[in-house]
Write a protein that holds these residues in place. Structure first.
Motif, mmCIF file in Angstrom:
data_model
loop_
_atom_site.group_PDB
_atom_site.id
_atom_site.type_symbol
_atom_site.label_atom_id
_atom_site.label_comp_id
_atom_site.label_asym_id
_atom_site.label_seq_id
_atom_site.Cartn_x
_atom_site.Cartn_y
_atom_site.Cartn_z
ATOM 1 N N GLN A 2 -30.828 -120.633 -22.605
ATOM 2 C CA GLN A 2 -30.218 -120.088 -23.821
ATOM 3 C C GLN A 2 -29.672 -118.667 -23.684
ATOM 4 O O GLN A 2 -28.637 -118.352 -24.239
ATOM 5 C CB GLN A 2 -31.194 -120.177 -25.011
ATOM 6 N N ASN A 39 -26.597 -131.389 -25.223
ATOM 7 C CA ASN A 39 -27.923 -131.722 -25.740
ATOM 8 C C ASN A 39 -27.764 -132.122 -27.201
ATOM 9 O O ASN A 39 -27.498 -131.274 -28.049
ATOM 10 C CB ASN A 39 -28.865 -130.526 -25.633
ATOM 11 N N TYR A 94 -45.330 -130.386 -20.496
ATOM 12 C CA TYR A 94 -45.304 -129.252 -19.571
ATOM 13 C C TYR A 94 -45.888 -128.013 -20.227
ATOM 14 O O TYR A 94 -45.803 -127.829 -21.444
ATOM 15 C CB TYR A 94 -43.867 -128.974 -19.077
HETATM 16 C C1 GAL Z 1 -34.016 -127.922 -25.521
HETATM 17 C C2 GAL Z 1 -34.163 -127.199 -24.190
HETATM 18 C C3 GAL Z 1 -35.284 -127.751 -23.351
HETATM 19 C C4 GAL Z 1 -36.500 -127.967 -24.181
HETATM 20 C C5 GAL Z 1 -36.128 -128.902 -25.269
HETATM 21 C C6 GAL Z 1 -37.295 -129.364 -26.095
HETATM 22 O O1 GAL Z 1 -33.423 -127.122 -26.464
HETATM 23 O O2 GAL Z 1 -32.984 -127.269 -23.486
HETATM 24 O O3 GAL Z 1 -35.571 -126.883 -22.298
HETATM 25 O O4 GAL Z 1 -36.951 -126.770 -24.698
HETATM 26 O O5 GAL Z 1 -35.209 -128.277 -26.122
HETATM 27 O O6 GAL Z 1 -36.891 -130.384 -26.939
#
Ligand code: GAL
Length: 744
Positions: free
Chosen positions: A348, A428, A506
């Motif tokens: 981020q 994502n 994790y």
């Molecule tokens: C996303 C991120 C991941 C993890 C995930 C959890 O925003 O890229 O690393 O934190 O959320 O759902």
């Protein structure tokens, strides 16, 4: 004298603090360790992650060896977290800030002909000048020299790297374009010969090329062409070839070996094509962490993760979220035919100019390390989920294309209408919150007037954290959400594939997860033991690969609210399931194509249309055993009995490896499960497990474990000596089981 390259992993002295040259007192206080090493072992959860966020020092004596005479002496670090500074006899030689990429150190000018102290100071602090730091991050970056270190000698001229790019892959006559990058360490010119040999993995010669090298030329390009009879690298049959390049002259000789595969990979607006045929990508995100030791797991365990992803959970793609991962892991992906999307470190946050230059250097380091892996099909050249920084990302993208014209780029974002600088819009998509929409339409996300190559790189995760030992209703919904996204992905040819968040639960910072420093986002737990959701993916494989039939239930009258049993999902690739409940008539059930029309293998879903609530009965009535028979083309391929009367019967202990090499910190995962009389996991059996070891293995983490949700895992690490190790697991209720490991 021959050049050599050997591991430099043993007998480092280790101490907290920043010590470029250990004093006698520091030496006396230091602990002797072997690599890979984690600076601070953490507890399973509820630890203080700031405990490793400080400097640590490693020191090792290097005696001058006769083999060093007339040679250049190097150390190669495969990975040290982070901001490593290397000193020889207290004098600073070089540094490498990134914690995920390798670096070489030329020792020669600093070595004494006698005893030398090599000191490496690392800093586990979250230094905001270095990726991934500067903001918050949802994972840990465990300090330590956590990958191999190599000691090697070369002559003044060495082969620094080789890049091999296959061309005309789908033609009968293929080409391998080879670039050899030489490094002239001392000034001078060279005169000699370069020989390239392409062989099968069995060593049969496929092609060769010889050419003179001379002057101050540091890059040599040539092609091995008209290659016939070459077998393609594919997900089902990942054929690898060996390319050996050697240079030889009056005062130098050096060799470089790399594996190559012939395959064509292309993301298009109509999906992903491997070797000219559409392949829907079914992927999973993987962190490289393990309980207790964080990143410091040697090659065997790294490889076992790749095996798990491909052979057990049946994915065809892994994303190395959010950084370049161990060479051993990627090697195994090549061997297994497991496709890889690899990306630069970050989460981020994008920092200032210094930070960005570091990230650009990471693009180079990642690609130059990994460009010959046929498994890698896409470079991630954005910081995961960062905002658009067009100027910065133009540079990362251009550099990736310049270094590797053969691969496309992506860059993972989580916002719509982001500038598409790369070849693939990688997104994502966490839209699914229990509502109607599982995935957004690509063009709704991209905001573009045309379809572009598009892949979903994360979903679910924090939107629905689920523990392996959560109640049945939650796990049912967890499974449904994974199925729904998968179905939406299969539905849309524009979506090349989707990559679930994530492979296993994790450890993370206090700002994330369930408060115990765990994100329970995995389709398996931290020991990689599957939740039901793992079978949403596994059941998409062909029956010929493996028949799958996993009901999403603990099979009990009163586990769900109101004693409901239905709807009952059976994750399966069978085309028909026979369901027998007690003495009631057998039901034959078909996959739910009506609910999941696009999945290769929708689950069978039993609802009150197939079984009347009266048949199951209600609170106060007798509960019955169920038997499931799974059929494929009329053949019985799977059978399962779930007792109405489960009784704690047996401890099952399984290890990923039975044999491990001595003295390499090689480790195997072991799973321990409490089973009933039918061999089913007993999801609410919690008991203490005492681990006792005789022989050359060490337990990673505590020797007293607790079964949680009926199961627990651990890793056993081979010791320094060879021999048989017998490990006994004792439970108060289920007695003992032993495991024998051969340490060779
Ligand atoms: C996303 C991120 C991941 C993890 C995930 C959890 O925003 O890229 O690393 O934190 O959320 O759902």
């Amino acid at each position: 004298m021959m050049n050599f390259c050997e591991k430099f992993n043993h007998q480092w002295q280790f101490i907290a603090g920043d010590h470029p040259l250990f004093s006698a007192a520091e030496l006396a206080a230091a602990e002797q360790v072997d690599l890979p090493h984690t600076a601070v072992e953490l507890d399973y959860n509820y630890f203080d992650e700031t405990s490793y966020q400080r400097p640590f020092s490693y020191q090792k004596t290097l005696f001058w060896q006769p083999e060093f005479d007339g040679k250049q002496v190097w150390l190669q670090f495969d990975g040290a977290m982070a901001d490593a500074k290397v000193y020889v006899n207290g004098q600073f030689v070089t540094g490498h800030r990134d914690g995920y990429t390798p670096f070489d150190v030329l020792l020669t000018p600093h070595l004494l002909r006698g005893e030398n102290q090599i000191t490496v100071v690392i800093d586990g602090s979250e230094n905001p000048e270095i990726a991934p730091f500067g903001g918050q991050i949802d994972y840990l970056t465990y300090a330590g020299i956590y990958r191999h270190v190599w000691l090697k000698t070369t002559d003044d001229l060495r082969i620094k790297n080789v890049q091999a790019i296959a061309e005309d892959v789908l033609a009968d006559e293929k080409t391998l374009n080879v670039s050899v990058f030489l490094e002239q360490v001392a000034t001078g010119e060279h005169q000699g010969e370069l020989v390239a040999l392409l062989t099968t993995s069995a060593g049969e010669l496929v092609a060769s090329h010889v050419l003179p090298i001379s002057g101050s030329q540091l890059r040599v390009d040539f092609s091995l062409s008209n290659l016939t009879g070459i077998r393609l690298w594919d997900v089902d049959n990942p054929v690898l070839y060996q390319l050996n390049v050697s240079i030889c002259g009056t005062n130098f000789s050096h060799q470089f070996s790399t594996r190559v595969g012939f395959r064509q990979a292309e993301f298009t607006a109509e999906g992903f094509l491997l070797n000219g045929r559409i392949l829907k990508l079914r992927g999973i995100n993987r962190h490289q962490s393990y309980p207790y030791v964080g990143y410091a797991m040697a090659d065997h365990a790294q490889k076992a993760d790749a095996d798990l992803i491909k052979n057990e959970f049946k994915f065809n793609l892994v994303r190395t979220s959010h950084y370049p991962q161990a060479p051993a892991f990627l090697d195994r992906c090549d061997e297994l035919g497991l496709l890889v999307f690899e990306e630069i470190p970050g989460w981020q946050h994008v920092g200032d100019e210094v930070w960005q230059q570091g990230a650009i250097a990471n693009v180079r380091a990642m690609i130059e390390r990994d460009w010959n892996h046929p498994a890698i099909i896409l470079w991630g050249v954005r910081v995961n989920e960062s905002r658009d920084y067009d100027q910065f990302y133009e540079q990362t993208n251009q550099l990736a294309h310049a270094l590797d014209p053969s691969r496309q780029t992506g860059g993972v974002r989580c916002h719509a209408n982001s500038t598409l600088l790369e070849d693939v819009y990688t997104m994502n998509d966490f839209v699914l919150n229990g509502g109607d929409v599982a995935l957004r339409k690509p063009q709704q996300v991209t905001g573009l007037d045309r379809p572009v190559p598009y892949m979903v790189t994360e979903f679910n995760g924090h939107m629905f954290p689920t523990k392996r030992f959560d109640c049945e209703e939650r796990q049912h919904e967890h499974v449904l959400r994974h199925l729904r996204v998968l179905d939406a992905c299969y539905a849309d040819p524009n979506i090349a594939g989707c990559i679930a968040w994530c492979l296993f639960d994790y450890n993370t910072h206090k700002d994330f997860g369930s408060g115990d420093r765990i994100c329970y986002h995995g389709i398996s737990d931290m020991f990689r033991m599957p939740k039901f959701a793992a079978y949403a993916y596994k059941s998409q494989c062909d029956v010929a690969d493996e028949p799958v039939m996993q009901p999403v239930t603990f099979w009990a009258r009163g586990e769900r609210c109101e004693c409901l049993i239905l709807p009952l999902i059976i994750l399966t690739n069978c085309d028909e399931i026979e369901f027998k409940f007690g003495d009631y008539p057998t039901k034959r059930l078909k996959p739910a194509f009506d609910q999941f029309p696009y999945l290769p293998h929708p689950p069978v879903i039993i609802d009150d249309k197939t079984i009347s609530p009266e048949e199951f009965g209600e609170w106060g009535m007798k509960w019955n055993t169920v038997t499931l028979h799974g059929f494929h083309n009329g053949q019985l391929v799977s059978e399962l009995n779930m007792s109405a009367n489960p009784i704690a019967t047996k401890l099952r202990v399984k290890s990923d490896y039975q044999r491990l090499p001595a003295n390499e910190k090689a480790a195997t995962r072991v799973t321990i499960e409490a089973l009933d009389q039918d061999g089913n996991l007993m999801p609410f059996l919690d008991d203490i497990i005492q681990v006792a070891v005789t022989g050359p293995v060490n337990v990673i983490g505590p020797e007293q474990l607790v079964l949680k949700g009926g199961a627990v895992g651990l890793w056993l690490e081979a010791g320094k000596q060879r021999g048989d190790a017998v490990v006994t697991f004792t439970s108060r209720r289920l007695g003992s089981q032993t495991l024998t490991l051969v340490i060779e």
